[in-house]
Design an enzyme around this catalytic site. Structure first.
Site, PDB file in Angstrom:
ATOM      1  CE  LYS A   1      -1.521   4.162   2.456  1.00  0.00           C
ATOM      2  NZ  LYS A   1      -1.440   3.072   3.440  1.00  0.00           N
ATOM      3  CB  THR A   2       1.278   1.670   6.707  1.00  0.00           C
ATOM      4  OG1 THR A   2      -0.099   1.910   6.387  1.00  0.00           O
ATOM      5  CG2 THR A   2       1.648   2.391   7.994  1.00  0.00           C
ATOM      6  N   GLY A   3       2.374   0.034   4.421  1.00  0.00           N
ATOM      7  CA  GLY A   3       2.079  -0.994   3.429  1.00  0.00           C
ATOM      8  C   GLY A   3       2.444  -2.345   3.999  1.00  0.00           C
TER       9      GLY A   3
ATOM     10  CB  SER B   1      -0.962   0.010   1.192  1.00  0.00           C
ATOM     11  OG  SER B   1      -2.049  -0.856   0.943  1.00  0.00           O
TER      12      SER B   1
END
Length: 265
Positions: free
Chosen positions: A198-200, A50
């Site tokens: 932003k995480t993923g 993500s």
């Protein structure tokens, strides 16, 4: 008070960190390129998961599909079959990034179309630029950036991409850049700093091209800003064993706990 809480969190996470396996942390100054911290294997590529919503948002705004922070507001449809209950609602560009809504990404990439999608990834110089998707399935438009699929990027390349974004060196309009920056999730830090990131997360690949549901990977990428000063960061965790807590949240929370001390250097 916030600083004490962050320090306590950092200590607890450090105790747990030994179980995480391969972890890269890369922190650099935007303007000078000075490396503040580099630890672990930061050259090895991994699925962006993500974190790919950052370039996707740039594509969407530049193409005119995304309009502002609140439009388009696309409704959830049963055929999306979202496993996450939080995703089963009307979603806007801002809530898309905040809640990391997968189906919204799929609607966006279908609106972009395969040719335009490929052109943007190539123009951005993003990772290995391979958007073919899962092997033999021709599903790159909706799968390329997920878990064991084709698109891969290293922490070093994530930092390079963010640097091009913040230095206005990506081939997109100024308005698209500003709108994408406006929807990045923000995290307040001590001493007047704010982190944007932003995480993923996903599952690590197996040799047969599928993925191992017993071992996660987790990203947190972005930058911290105070006035005109910007510090880029990327943390990638690859678990050695099954962990119950989401890897991307561990990457995010541990890095946010570490950042105040790194920013003070």
């Amino acid at each position: 008070m916030l600083a004490r809480l962050l320090l306590a969190c950092s200590c607890l996470l450090a105790l747990a960190g030994a179980a995480w396996g391969d972890t890269c942390t890369l922190v650099t100054e935007l303007d000078t390129g000075r490396v503040v911290k580099r630890e672990g294997d930061c050259e090895r590529r991994n699925s962006p998961a993500s974190t790919f919503k950052v370039p996707l948002s740039l594509m969407g705004y530049d193409a005119g599909i995304l309009k502002d922070e609140d439009e388009p507001a696309w409704p959830y449809r049963p055929e999306y079959k979202s496993w996450n209950e939080a995703w089963r609602k009307t979603t806007t560009p801002r809530s898309w990034l905040k809640d990391s809504v997968l189906w919204y990404s799929h609607v966006l990439t279908r609106e972009l179309g395969e040719d335009r999608f490929k052109r943007y990834v190539e123009a951005f110089g993003y990772g290995n630029r391979d958007v073919s998707g899962d092997r033999g399935k021709a599903n790159g438009l909706t799968r390329a950036w997920l878990s064991a699929s084709s698109l891969q990027i290293s922490p070093v390349e994530q930092i390079a991409f963010l640097s091009r974004l913040l230095k206005r060196k990506l081939p997109i309009s100024g308005k698209a850049r500003e709108m994408a920056l406006a929807i990045m999730p923000a995290f307040p830090l001590p001493d007047g700093w704010t982190a944007y990131g932003k995480t993923g997360t996903g599952f690590q690949p197996l040799q047969n091209g599928t993925f191992d549901r017993s071992r996660q990977f987790g990203w947190f990428i972005g930058w911290a800003q105070k006035g005109e000063r910007k510090i880029l960061f990327a943390r990638l965790i690859r678990d050695e064993r099954k962990e119950n807590f989401v890897a991307s949240f561990r990457a995010r929370d541990s890095l946010l706990a570490d950042l105040p001390a790194l920013l003070a250097e």
